[in-house]
Design an enzyme around this catalytic site. Structure first.
Site, short mmCIF file in Angstrom:
data_model
loop_
_atom_site.label_atom_id
_atom_site.label_comp_id
_atom_site.label_asym_id
_atom_site.label_seq_id
_atom_site.Cartn_x
_atom_site.Cartn_y
_atom_site.Cartn_z
N TYR A 21 69.00 47.38 49.89
CA TYR A 21 68.27 47.00 48.68
C TYR A 21 66.83 46.69 49.06
CZ TYR A 21 67.63 45.25 43.95
OH TYR A 21 67.19 45.06 42.68
N LYS A 50 92.38 60.28 35.67
CA LYS A 50 91.66 61.52 36.01
C LYS A 50 90.78 61.29 37.24
CE LYS A 50 91.10 65.73 34.20
NZ LYS A 50 92.16 66.56 33.62
#
Length: 751
Positions: free
Chosen positions: A37, A92
């Site tokens: 970050y 899925k």
């Protein structure tokens, strides 16, 4: 508990759901966080700002797919809305990750307005590498997909349409071939005219079925030109309006070659199937209840009747999981702009071709253990077949490149290797060895040639160019077995009754006459394939040997030890396993041969194991293990590995970092080696672990394999004069092929 109760418990178990976010880079130190970050992240941001294509180099976009749904046509549940459909969309995502290592965010959108769905997905394009539309009702699904394919520069795929089309298309290719019918001559009837039916009809046309020979039937009967002209059907159904007379499904099926059911269960009776042409192809794919049950359809047809359904409890399951994970894998890796017709056809053809190959034991076992061979009851691969990734994804990537739809051209010669690495480190490591083997195949004699697993392994060794196998056994039995197994090859066989075997008896007598073996006894010993194979290797008529599939390890090991023996200046052999984890490889010895090794044995097997590691392109670092760290316990057992480690460190010819005795955690933790034990000769964690006894080694590798999920390759026999490997009793064909590849590389090194 029933299935639904089990599923509810499965989903709510902590943490709820089936997906989570995981980091892919270290986040253990302040520096790690500053790289992940602020302030370090500014670096890749600036690169992407200067060149947007760098987003694929610095972020997960290239492996991230959105599963987008509004829940308006969910599975077999209908319009249950976005919230209730979320478990399906998470599922899925599970399939994407499990079968092709594609990451997924599921996005359930609370609107049934196609324009709103289009706007939402368009706004999210920067995040994703592909869009999988799921369970959106027709005709909105057509509108959404067509608009997004036009506006987005990433692949868009509506699986309910194209997944079914591609898998059933693969089944059609093989079924038509089996019954000897050309695609251009087929009369095809569709029951149902929704999204999947229309997409499948279009795809059959792409494969070569003339559109004018396709009849579509909806709830109002045959879709005719008259109905289209009267506005009785929508524009999508009208594509397949027929010039035949009006009628119902029974009328349409009379004389048809192919029935494709994408409608509702139970609407076809046996008489309707019986009215079809000779050798019919019947695909009743309504879920969970097909238009006609498999046994009824099979019994009703004339001649060879090929039946495919959507159910897993019948042969020939048309399951979309055979398509979408691998299609997206190939499309993402080629950075395709779209999933075009060429890519879909390539996927279907790859699936059809794979169904003709010998089926791995692991797949056979997963489906009940009964033999699986290409034919009327096996026209498409099984969903759990791991080879689908290696066949379909490269075919899709190649089609993307050749059709001009790719922005990147992966090296297709090495692409399969990168795919194998996604499924586990053991596949990646074995690929290194098998590629070496293919560069110069050697003669590998398989001592148990009458065994089906050995015959199938021999076929794969020839087919993949890994080795030149020689089967020892009954020549007629082996050839008949190859035919029975559907293997198209002419195996090289040494029959135990061949006259040439006499010269091997003479050689065995010379080798063993001072060990109490008479000439007649030598001839008798050669009725054992292990002895015959051992003499073939010893005389140079074969370069390597495999055995052990039908015999227990000690029995299989005895003949090669007596005949081939150990390498020069070597007194001991060792059984070595390669254990692979997500980002780590370990070689462990001895796990199969030496029960209670002394310092001499440990010294030798450390060198053997280190040399074996080099064959896998691994720089060995060896640790001799104990329950003591560098003398913290001083007794007879700890002194043995300590002495072996001292000898190895003091030997200038040993070019392997080695130390011990040490505990297993010390050997594997960098902090221990560079901190508490900074004096150790190991600066990095060991990757060769030498156990103080066979008992410890065998227990440890099985615990790591079963509890830590380690992939295991072996046992590999190290220290023999010529390459000999003894597989474990009951190993499957893949294990045999892998060890044959190791044996070939051993033989190459000796040349």
């Amino acid at each position: 508990m029933g299935l639904e109760e089990d599923a509810r418990e499965y989903h709510r178990r902590e943490p709820p759901g089936k997906l989570e976010i995981a980091t892919t880079k270290p986040t253990n130190t302040q520096r790690d966080l500053s790289l992940a970050y602020s302030p370090g992240v500014a670096g890749p941001c600036r690169e992407i700002d200067a060149d947007p294509t760098d987003v694929f180099e610095y972020t997960s976009k290239g492996n991230l797919v959105a599963v987008v749904s509004n829940g308006s046509a969910t599975l077999g549940l209908g319009d249950i809305g976005p919230l209730a459909s979320k478990p399906v969309m998470e599922g899925k995502g599970v399939l994407f990750k499990r079968f092709a290592d594609v990451d997924v965010f599921d996005l359930e959108v609370d609107t049934e307005d196609p324009a709103e769905i289009i706007n939402i997905v368009e706004a999210l394009e920067p995040t994703f590498g592909g869009i999988n539309l799921e369970d959106i009702a027709a005709p909105a699904c057509f509108t959404v997909e067509e608009a997004l394919k036009e506006s987005l520069s990433i692949p868009v795929f509506h699986d309910d349409q194209h997944g079914t089309a591609i898998i059933s298309g693969a089944a059609l290719l093989n079924a038509a071939d089996i019954v000897g019918k050309g695609l251009a001559d087929l009369d095809v009837v569709f029951s149902g005219a929704g999204a999947s039916a229309i997409a499948t009809a279009r795809f059959f046309d792409s494969l070569g079925v003339p559109r004018e020979r396709i009849t579509m039937v909806d709830s109002g009967g045959i879709v005719t030109g008259e109905r289209a002209a009267a506005g009785d059907v929508n524009e999508y159904k009208a594509e397949f309006a027929s010039d035949r007379p009006a009628g119902d499904l029974a009328d349409a099926m009379d004389g048809a070659d192919v029935f494709v059911g994408l409608s509702v269960g139970g609407i076809v009776d046996p008489e309707m199937v019986a009215s079809m042409a000779e050798d019919p192809m019947v695909f009743p794919m309504a879920n969970p209840d097909p238009e006609i049950d498999y046994p009824d359809a099979k019994a009703a047809g004339k001649g060879t009747t090929i039946v495919a359904t959507g159910r897993s409890d019948y042969p020939n399951q048309v399951n979309n999981v055979l398509g979408f994970p691998f299609i997206f894998r190939g499309a993402l890796d080629a950075r395709a702009r779209t999933i075009n017709e060429e890519m879909k056809v390539a996927a279907a053809e790859a699936l059809a071709a794979l169904a003709r190959e010998d089926v791995p034991d692991a797949v056979v076992s997963a489906y009940g253990g009964e033999p699986i061979q290409f034919g009327p009851e096996y026209v498409i691969p099984k969903p759990l077949d791991p080879r689908v990734l290696f066949e379909v994804a490269p075919a899709v990537a190649r089609a993307a490149i050749e059709s001009g739809g790719a922005r990147r051209k992966p090296d297709l010669d090495t692409y399969v290797e990168s795919l194998e690495a996604r499924l586990g480190k053991s596949r990646e490591m074995m690929r290194i060895v098998l590629n070496k083997a293919k560069s110069d195949p050697q003669r590998v004699v398989l001592a148990e040639g009458n065994d089906d697993a050995m015959i199938r392994a021999a076929y794969q060794l020839v087919d993949r160019g890994i080795a030149e196998p020689i089967l020892v056994g009954d020549r007629e039995w082996i050839r008949a077995s190859a035919d029975r197994l559907g293997l198209s090859f002419d195996p090289t066989v040494v029959d135990l009754s061949d006259e040439d075997v006499d010269r091997y008896a003479d050689r065995l007598y010379e080798l063993r006459k001072r060990k109490g073996v008479s000439r007649n006894e030598a001839r008798e010993l050669l009725t054992d394939g292990d002895y015959l194979a051992s003499v073939m290797v010893e005389t140079g008529d074969a370069d390597a040997m495999l055995t052990g599939a039908t015999n227990h390890y000690p029995s299989a090991l005895r003949p090669p030890l007596e005949v081939v023996g150990t390498a020069p200046d070597t007194d001991y052999v060792a059984g070595v396993y390669m254990l692979t984890f997500r980002n780590q490889v370990l070689f462990v010895a001895d796990a199969t041969v030496n029960p209670d090794p002394n310092a001499d044995v440990l010294t030798e097997i450390t060198c053997h194991t280190a040399e074996l590691a080099r064959q896998f392109n691994v720089d060995p670092r060896a640790a001799l293990l104990s329950y003591s760290d560098f003398g913290s316990v001083d007794d007879e057992r700890t002194r043995v590995p300590r002495e072996a480690a001292r000898r190895l460190r003091d030997d200038p010819t040993v070019e392997v970092p080695v130390d011990g005795e040490m505990q297993a955690d010390t050997a594997l933790l960098r902090e221990a080696l560079t901190g508490t034990y900074e004096f150790s000769d190991l600066d990095d964690p060991a990757n060769v672990l030498i156990f103080p006894s066979l008992e410890a080694g065998n227990i440890a590798y099985k615990l790591l394999q079963n509890l830590a999920g380690a992939g295991a390759v072996g046992p590999m026999l190290a220290g023999m004069d010529r390459p000999v490997h003894v597989v474990q009793h009951g190993d499957d064909v893949e294990d045999i092929v892998n060890l044959a590849g190791v044996a070939v590389v051993d033989a190459q090194a000796e040349q």
